[in-house]
Scaffold this motif. Structure first.
Motif, mmCIF file in Angstrom:
data_model
loop_
_atom_site.group_PDB
_atom_site.id
_atom_site.type_symbol
_atom_site.label_atom_id
_atom_site.label_comp_id
_atom_site.label_asym_id
_atom_site.label_seq_id
_atom_site.Cartn_x
_atom_site.Cartn_y
_atom_site.Cartn_z
ATOM 1 N N LEU A 302 0.821 -1.202 0.000
ATOM 2 C CA LEU A 302 0.000 0.000 0.000
ATOM 3 C C LEU A 302 0.860 1.259 0.000
ATOM 4 N N GLN A 303 1.956 1.247 0.744
ATOM 5 C CA GLN A 303 2.808 2.437 0.819
ATOM 6 C C GLN A 303 3.410 2.777 -0.545
ATOM 7 N N THR A 304 3.740 1.767 -1.323
ATOM 8 C CA THR A 304 4.278 2.035 -2.665
ATOM 9 C C THR A 304 3.232 2.724 -3.533
ATOM 10 N N TRP A 305 1.970 2.250 -3.427
ATOM 11 C CA TRP A 305 0.911 2.913 -4.174
ATOM 12 C C TRP A 305 0.727 4.365 -3.720
ATOM 13 N N LYS A 306 0.828 4.608 -2.445
ATOM 14 C CA LYS A 306 0.699 5.977 -1.936
ATOM 15 C C LYS A 306 1.844 6.844 -2.444
ATOM 16 N N ASP A 307 3.047 6.278 -2.466
ATOM 17 C CA ASP A 307 4.187 7.026 -3.008
ATOM 18 C C ASP A 307 4.004 7.302 -4.501
ATOM 19 N N TYR A 308 3.467 6.313 -5.204
ATOM 20 C CA TYR A 308 3.159 6.473 -6.628
ATOM 21 C C TYR A 308 2.167 7.616 -6.843
ATOM 22 N N LEU A 309 1.107 7.641 -6.053
ATOM 23 C CA LEU A 309 0.101 8.697 -6.174
ATOM 24 C C LEU A 309 0.688 10.066 -5.867
ATOM 25 N N ALA A 310 1.513 10.140 -4.813
ATOM 26 C CA ALA A 310 2.105 11.432 -4.432
ATOM 27 C C ALA A 310 3.029 11.943 -5.522
ATOM 28 N N PHE A 311 3.906 11.069 -6.028
ATOM 29 C CA PHE A 311 4.806 11.495 -7.104
ATOM 30 C C PHE A 311 4.020 11.987 -8.312
ATOM 31 N N HIS A 312 3.034 11.201 -8.751
ATOM 32 C CA HIS A 312 2.301 11.588 -9.959
ATOM 33 C C HIS A 312 1.481 12.851 -9.743
ATOM 34 N N PHE A 313 0.968 13.045 -8.552
ATOM 35 C CA PHE A 313 0.226 14.285 -8.343
ATOM 36 C C PHE A 313 1.159 15.483 -8.493
ATOM 37 N N VAL A 314 2.340 15.400 -7.902
ATOM 38 C CA VAL A 314 3.303 16.504 -8.015
ATOM 39 C C VAL A 314 3.737 16.685 -9.462
ATOM 40 N N SER A 315 4.083 15.587 -10.130
ATOM 41 C CA SER A 315 4.551 15.670 -11.514
ATOM 42 C C SER A 315 3.462 16.170 -12.456
ATOM 43 N N ASP A 316 2.254 15.631 -12.315
ATOM 44 C CA ASP A 316 1.161 16.009 -13.215
ATOM 45 C C ASP A 316 0.757 17.470 -13.061
ATOM 46 N N HIS A 317 1.035 18.057 -11.885
ATOM 47 C CA HIS A 317 0.635 19.435 -11.612
ATOM 48 C C HIS A 317 1.831 20.367 -11.442
ATOM 49 N N ALA A 318 3.012 19.912 -11.867
ATOM 50 C CA ALA A 318 4.229 20.705 -11.695
ATOM 51 C C ALA A 318 4.145 22.048 -12.401
ATOM 52 N N THR A 319 3.413 22.089 -13.507
ATOM 53 C CA THR A 319 3.259 23.334 -14.268
ATOM 54 C C THR A 319 2.631 24.436 -13.425
ATOM 55 N N PHE A 320 1.829 24.067 -12.428
ATOM 56 C CA PHE A 320 1.104 25.041 -11.609
ATOM 57 C C PHE A 320 1.833 25.374 -10.309
ATOM 58 N N LEU A 321 3.066 24.900 -10.183
ATOM 59 C CA LEU A 321 3.849 25.064 -8.954
ATOM 60 C C LEU A 321 5.047 25.967 -9.212
#
Length: 679
Positions: A302-321
């Motif tokens: 489960l922790q790997t999936w959570k890390d996956y979600l966190a990374f992709h959220f940051v990467s997918d929205h990096a343009t707005f940061l």
């Protein structure tokens, strides 16, 4: 909810990078390009047309033209896109400076654009905008919570939920689920060789970098686990060419059926989260991949999936940061993968983002200011000329039997062209936009789109909806509605010029309109009837004969090496290659009908009408791409590279041989019995 290409089932709406309109006699006003609509300074006459027709038409341009550092490609399409951006910028700048001038919707548009342009404000906020979203991921403590985020707007997922018209009943929507969740094109994880090893190494470093920028601890170990997870997913996902097989994608299931094939997922929970639990059936695209994704989900901590979600959220929205995030994303996706050297000007990226969030609100003003009614009328005229030509081609087909011809003509008659802009525009009044909250605006925009889909879902499919904004330089065919759509921004030179020679308009614009109409009869579109229903209207004999033609075309393209070491995938590009060949066949026939009515075309500038037709066709595909971008497209894009959209087509078309005196021994020469003729 993740809503990417899934809604089109890899049909991609058969979008073509360039396309469009009408026919007119040469007027007193000069055409934009050259003396009659073609820029002859682009030619390389040292090259024989029979050896490399694209270079014969475009070689001098290619030699003198450098791809701008902020682009992956250059060509006519870029020129029009740049012009559209400049025109949209004028609208956005005025909206941002004078929001009250344009009413409530204008204020929304102006505030969204202003929130993007406020670089100082974005830097001052730092990572604070990320925290509530990362906190939501951190709070997940079981697979139910994980799958709730999989089905929520803005979060990555190995399975992507969406909506689309039903294949069996295109007048009504159905829920659809397919594969997703990768950070690179699928084959980049799988292909051997130093080039792909380097991409994989760079991606793994990017995963770590994004986490470090967000303040996520133990980023190195987490990057290793995330990369291993995505590699395992990539090994099980369907290839792009497999995802073009509509019959295999067509697997409608109820919840019990979904659970039988992928029992690890809580389908009832995810469908309810996505607001799609009322759908009696769910189209289970990529079904074997989804079965594998379920096993991977259950086997991954489960922790790997959570890390996956966190990374992709940051990467997918990096343009707005802040800039550091934006730069990191650019360095990997644009510079490393595509070869682009510098970021585009911020205002240009702001135009693109605002078009994505509130595109039809901007498009309404764009149409009012930049789209003359005369273009719509002329476009309609040319489309009808092409329809007539296609009708004659179908009726005269030697490989299609009478029963199939009758069905094909019925589908042709039912084609619905849409020109310029929608008849009604999206109402954005419920979208909350706040200056100074860029990430929030982006998230609320995505949720607005999702809610719009849910509002439409219980109702009959609204055929007036558009899949592109009026300011988009593109065009598409939608097989589920049997519609061809041409946005306003493409209806201008070099593709359509009311002051150009008719041969030029037919060769450039006419062939591309013919391409879009041809999608109705390509290897995918031919599986849909006049109303857009997925159905067989072919006799066995006609289908067999058609398959022999298209298999020969796929084999031709399999032999073309686009960049050193990488060839075109003839199966992946088959639909677009059929569209290209069909388009030039139909447009040339339409041009002959034009001459029959108005008289034989004169020689102009030493060129016959047919020669001008083919040169215009070749120059319509005037484009240069960076190798990095071209490599990605060869693995993922159903369109062939521009050079082969010319050379691969004309060598199959008899009138081209006659127009330029092509003989045996010329590099592009094909013996008559080896030429593929669709119509």
């Amino acid at each position: 909810m993740n809503k990417k290409v899934i809604g089109r089932l890899a049909l991609g709406a058969a979008a073509l990078a360039l396309a469009i309109p009408a026919v007119a006699k040469i007027a007193a006003t000069a055409p934009r390009y050259g003396a009659f609509g073609i820029d002859l300074t682009t030619q390389d006459k040292a090259v024989k047309p029979g050896d490399d027709f694209w270079t014969y038409a475009n070689g001098a341009w290619a030699a003198r033209t450098k791809i701008p550092d902020d682009k992956g490609s250059v060509g006519y399409g870029n020129i029009l896109s740049d012009e559209a951006e400049v025109n949209v910028r004028k609208i956005l700048d005025d909206m941002a400076a004078n929001p009250s001038k344009y009413g409530a919707t204008g204020k929304q548009v102006g505030d969204f654009y202003a929130s993007w342009m406020d670089e100082a404000g974005i830097e001052a906020k730092g990572t604070a905008p990320l925290k509530p979203y990362l906190a939501k991921i951190a709070a997940v403590n079981d697979l139910g919570g994980l799958q709730t985020l999989f089905a929520s707007t803005g979060y990555a997922s190995p399975v992507e939920l969406g909506t689309m018209p039903s294949l069996s009943d295109p007048e009504h929507y159905t829920a659809v689920v397919g594969q997703g969740g990768l950070g690179m094109p699928r084959d980049f994880y799988l292909l051997p060789g130093e080039k792909y090893d380097a991409f994989r190494k760079a991606y793994r470093a990017y995963i770590q970098q994004m986490q470090e920028l967000a303040g996520i601890p133990d980023a190195g170990a987490k990057a290793d686990a995330i990369f291993a997870l995505e590699t395992a997913m990539a090994k099980e996902q369907w290839s792009p060419e497999q995802s073009r097989d509509i019959a295999k994608l067509n697997d409608p299931e109820d919840v019990a059926g979904l659970k039988a094939k992928a029992p690890e997922f809580d389908w009832a929970l995810m469908l309810k989260t996505a607001g799609l639990d009322s759908s009696p059936k769910v189209l289970m695209a990529n079904n074997t991949a989804l079965t594998a994704m379920g096993k991977i989900m259950a086997a991954t901590p489960l922790q790997t999936w959570k890390d996956y979600l966190a990374f992709h959220f940051v990467s997918d929205h990096a343009t707005f940061l802040p800039k550091a995030f934006d730069d990191a994303r650019f360095d990997f996706y644009s510079k490393t993968l595509s070869g682009v050297q510098v970021k585009r000007d911020r205002w240009k990226r702001g135009v693109q983002l605002t078009n994505g969030a509130l595109g039809e609100a901007v498009g309404k003003l764009y149409v009012e200011q930049y789209f003359p009614a005369s273009s719509q009328a002329k476009m309609a005229e040319l489309i009808e000329n092409l329809r007539t030509a296609y009708g004659k081609k179908i009726a005269g087909s030697t490989w299609m039997d009478d029963a199939t011809k009758k069905a094909a003509l019925a589908k042709l008659a039912a084609f619905e062209p849409r020109i310029g802009h929608p008849v009604k525009y999206i109402d954005y009044s419920s979208l909350q936009v706040e200056r100074g909250d860029l990430l929030g605006n982006a998230m609320r925009s995505a949720e607005f789109d999702h809610q719009l889909d849910l509002q439409r879902f219980p109702k009959p499919v609204d055929r007036s909806l558009w899949g592109m904004t009026p300011q988009t330089v593109n065009a598409y065919y939608n097989p589920l509605a049997n519609q061809i759509t041409f946005p306003a921004a493409i209806l201008q030179p070099p593709y359509f010029d009311p002051n150009a020679d008719p041969a030029v308009n037919y060769g450039a614009i006419g062939a591309i309109i013919g391409h879009e109409m041809g999608h109705g009869f390509d290897d995918q579109g031919s599986q849909f009837g006049p109303t857009g229903k997925f159905e067989n209207w072919w006799t066995d004999a006609a289908k067999k004969s058609y398959g022999e033609h298209t298999a020969a075309l796929a084999a031709q393209y399999d032999s073309y090496e686009a960049i050193p070491g990488t060839k075109i995938n003839g199966k992946l590009t088959l639909g677009e290659n059929i569209g290209d060949l069909s388009g030039i066949e139909a447009s040339y026939a339409a041009y002959q009908l034009y001459q029959a009515k108005h008289g034989k075309a004169p020689v102009i500038g030493g060129l016959t009408g047919d020669q001008r037709f083919f040169l215009a066709y070749a120059q319509a595909w005037q484009a240069k791409l960076r190798d990095g971008l071209q490599r990605q497209l060869l693995l993922t894009d159903p369109h062939s590279p521009a050079k082969f959209r010319v050379n691969g087509v004309v060598r199959n078309f008899d009138p081209w041989y006659k127009a330029f005196g092509i003989k045996p021994g010329d590099a592009l020469y094909l013996a008559p019995e080896k030429r593929v003729h669709i119509w």
